[in-house]
Design an enzyme around this catalytic site. Structure first.
Site, PDB file in Angstrom:
ATOM      1  N   TRP A  96      16.392 -61.851   0.746  1.00 61.37           N
ATOM      2  CA  TRP A  96      17.473 -61.614   1.693  1.00 61.37           C
ATOM      3  C   TRP A  96      18.753 -62.161   1.049  1.00 61.37           C
ATOM      4  CZ3 TRP A  96      19.427 -65.416   5.661  1.00 61.37           C
ATOM      5  CH2 TRP A  96      20.302 -64.804   6.565  1.00 61.37           C
ATOM      6  N   ASP A 101      11.076 -69.557   5.739  1.00 57.98           N
ATOM      7  CA  ASP A 101      12.035 -68.811   6.539  1.00 57.98           C
ATOM      8  C   ASP A 101      11.206 -67.812   7.340  1.00 57.98           C
ATOM      9  OD1 ASP A 101      13.965 -67.194   7.604  1.00 57.98           O
ATOM     10  OD2 ASP A 101      14.894 -66.624   5.702  1.00 57.98           O
ATOM     11  N   LYS A 139      15.426 -61.358  16.090  1.00 65.07           N
ATOM     12  CA  LYS A 139      14.656 -60.108  16.099  1.00 65.07           C
ATOM     13  C   LYS A 139      13.621 -60.104  17.207  1.00 65.07           C
ATOM     14  CE  LYS A 139      16.856 -59.125  12.460  1.00 65.07           C
ATOM     15  NZ  LYS A 139      16.923 -59.995  11.343  1.00 65.07           N
TER      16      LYS A 139
HETATM   17  N1  PMP Z   1      16.111 -64.842   7.129  1.00 66.46           N
HETATM   18  C1  PMP Z   1      15.798 -63.559   6.920  1.00 66.46           C
HETATM   19  C2  PMP Z   1      14.775 -63.239   5.907  1.00 66.46           C
HETATM   20  C3  PMP Z   1      16.449 -62.558   7.641  1.00 66.46           C
HETATM   21  O1  PMP Z   1      16.133 -61.286   7.411  1.00 66.46           O
HETATM   22  C4  PMP Z   1      17.414 -62.911   8.603  1.00 66.46           C
HETATM   23  C5  PMP Z   1      18.121 -61.889   9.430  1.00 66.46           C
HETATM   24  N2  PMP Z   1      18.414 -60.716   8.835  1.00 66.46           N
HETATM   25  C6  PMP Z   1      17.699 -64.259   8.779  1.00 66.46           C
HETATM   26  C7  PMP Z   1      17.032 -65.196   8.030  1.00 66.46           C
HETATM   27  C8  PMP Z   1      18.778 -64.763   9.708  1.00 66.46           C
HETATM   28  O2  PMP Z   1      18.614 -64.463  11.010  1.00 66.46           O
HETATM   29  P1  PMP Z   1      19.710 -64.840  12.099  1.00 66.46           P
HETATM   30  O3  PMP Z   1      20.374 -63.576  12.456  1.00 66.46           O
HETATM   31  O4  PMP Z   1      18.909 -65.415  13.201  1.00 66.46           O
HETATM   32  O5  PMP Z   1      20.660 -65.829  11.520  1.00 66.46           O
END
Ligand code: PMP
Length: 406
Positions: A136, A218, A254
């Protein structure tokens, strides 16, 4: 030039004239880090969330006072319990702590900031931090932003097999300096959708233990990956069983569809209660100077849902609805590509997990999809399965077919 120097000329009067324009944040430009969509292509407020929101707005005992710096205890405890499981030995031993953060991103950032200040030597910004290749996009930025200067990547994706590069990953772990930090996607790896099997996680844990590597999980898609909360948390729980101390950044963006409420939790698992308290006390210091204290609404919604058996059951059903739709889109897309006889293998589409699929399309093919077909995917070939609907499947499948064969 010092900002207090007089302007060079009237045309250069702004104090910010020398600030370079930053590059746009790619994924947000494309799709706002793509949220879930229904088969009608619409955003979905989970029915359980609607229900709890109504309860909250009718509850006149609630107010808008500040939350504690580390957040709503009902939230952090329940959040840690769903990732570790209610009957986790670590919770029973009272050596788990939670910190409410602004989304999963905030949890990563606070964890990273703490580690940079206090882990592996006081204020040791040179401790290597390893993120998967690919990962990510924000992982690099978050750890860099927290002050780490040596961010490296470990092998993860094998282009040839369109699967996990297990050998390369283990070798990078073997070769990493002791006490390095490893960021691990607990489930539904973003962007590849490829997770280690249980046996592979066991091997990973073995090497990490031997090399004294620090796991920073994560988990942004718990429940979303398989439709089953426990299954998606398997790796994290296995690391508890193996006696690791670790952090786990949880996002509820999500699985609760609470993207804009910024609900996250940083779970800390340590050897004993005292150490957890020390870590949390330093996190309190950090948070005080960043956002001072977290927002309430999202944490209240999640806490109420997780702490009420009836609402909890409803939530699990809602999560399953989302996960099942994604699984259906995967099945249907693969079926169509195989029926069309599109060159290449497409089993990875159903074998990959979560919202994303690494299609294996190359840059030229991606460009064709975007420019000619107006199907938007990332330059690395990542598509978002939630962007598909029963109405667009045929068009997407034939477009992929054309991109590959033209
Ligand atoms: N880690 C990963 C792997 C993600 O895909 C995301 C969201 N796209 C996040 C962290 C962060 O999520 P948030 O929107 O809750 O900050």
């Amino acid at each position: 030039r010092h900002p207090r120097d007089p302007p060079r000329s009237p045309a250069m009067a702004s104090l910010f004239a020398d600030v370079p324009m930053a590059a746009p944040v790619v994924v947000f430009k494309l799709s706002a880090d793509f949220p879930y969509r229904t088969d009608e292509g619409q955003p979905w407020v989970l029915p359980v969330v609607r229900k709890v929101e109504a309860q909250i707005s009718n509850d006149l005992t609630l107010n808008h006072e500040y939350l504690p710096i580390l957040g709503l205890p009902d939230f952090t405890q329940a959040a840690s319990a769903i990732v570790l499981s209610k009957d986790s030995a670590a919770i029973a031993d009272n050596r788990v702590g939670g910190v409410q953060c602004l989304g999963g991103t905030g949890a990563l950032r606070i964890g990273a900031e703490f580690l940079r200040r206090w882990y592996n030597g006081n204020n040791n910004k040179a401790t290597p931090v390893y993120v998967s290749s690919p990962t990510w996009g924000n992982h690099n930025g978050v750890f860099g932003g927290a002050g780490f200067t040596d961010i490296r990547s470990y092998k993860y994706w094998d282009k040839c097999t369109r699967g996990l590069h297990m050998k390369g990953m283990l070798k990078d772990m073997e070769d990493a300096p002791e006490f390095s930090i490893f960021v691990l996607h607990a489930c539904a790896h973003n962007p590849t959708g490829t997770d280690p099997t249980h046996e592979q996680w066991m091997e990973i844990a073995k090497v990490m233990k031997k090399r004294h590597l620090f796991p920073f999980f994560d988990i942004a898609y718990q429940g979303f990956a398989s439709g089953d909360l426990d299954k998606d948390a398997w790796a994290v729980r296995y690391f508890v069983d193996q006696g690791f101390e670790f952090f786990c950044a949880q996002s509820f963006s999500k699985n609760f569809g609470l993207y804009n409420e910024r609900v996250g939790n940083l779970t800390i698992v340590s050897k004993d209660h005292d150490n957890v308290m020390k870590v949390r006390s330093q996190m309190e210091v950090i948070i005080r100077t960043i956002w001072s204290n977290p927002p309430t609404q999202g944490a209240r919604i999640v806490a109420k849902t997780l702490n009420d058996p009836q609402l909890f059951a409803e939530w699990k059903e809602n999560v399953k609805t989302m996960a099942d739709r994604v699984l259906l889109m995967r099945d249907e897309l693969r079926k169509r590509l195989e029926k069309l006889g599109t060159p290449g293998t497409w089993n990875h589409i159903t074998e990959q997990i979560g919202m994303f699929s690494f299609t294996g399309l190359n840059e030229a093919q991606v460009e064709y999809m975007i420019k000619t077909k107006h199907i938007y995917l990332m330059a690395n070939g990542r598509i978002n399965m939630c962007g598909l609907t029963t109405k667009t499947l045929d068009y997407v499948a034939t477009s992929i077919h054309e991109a590959v064969t033209s």
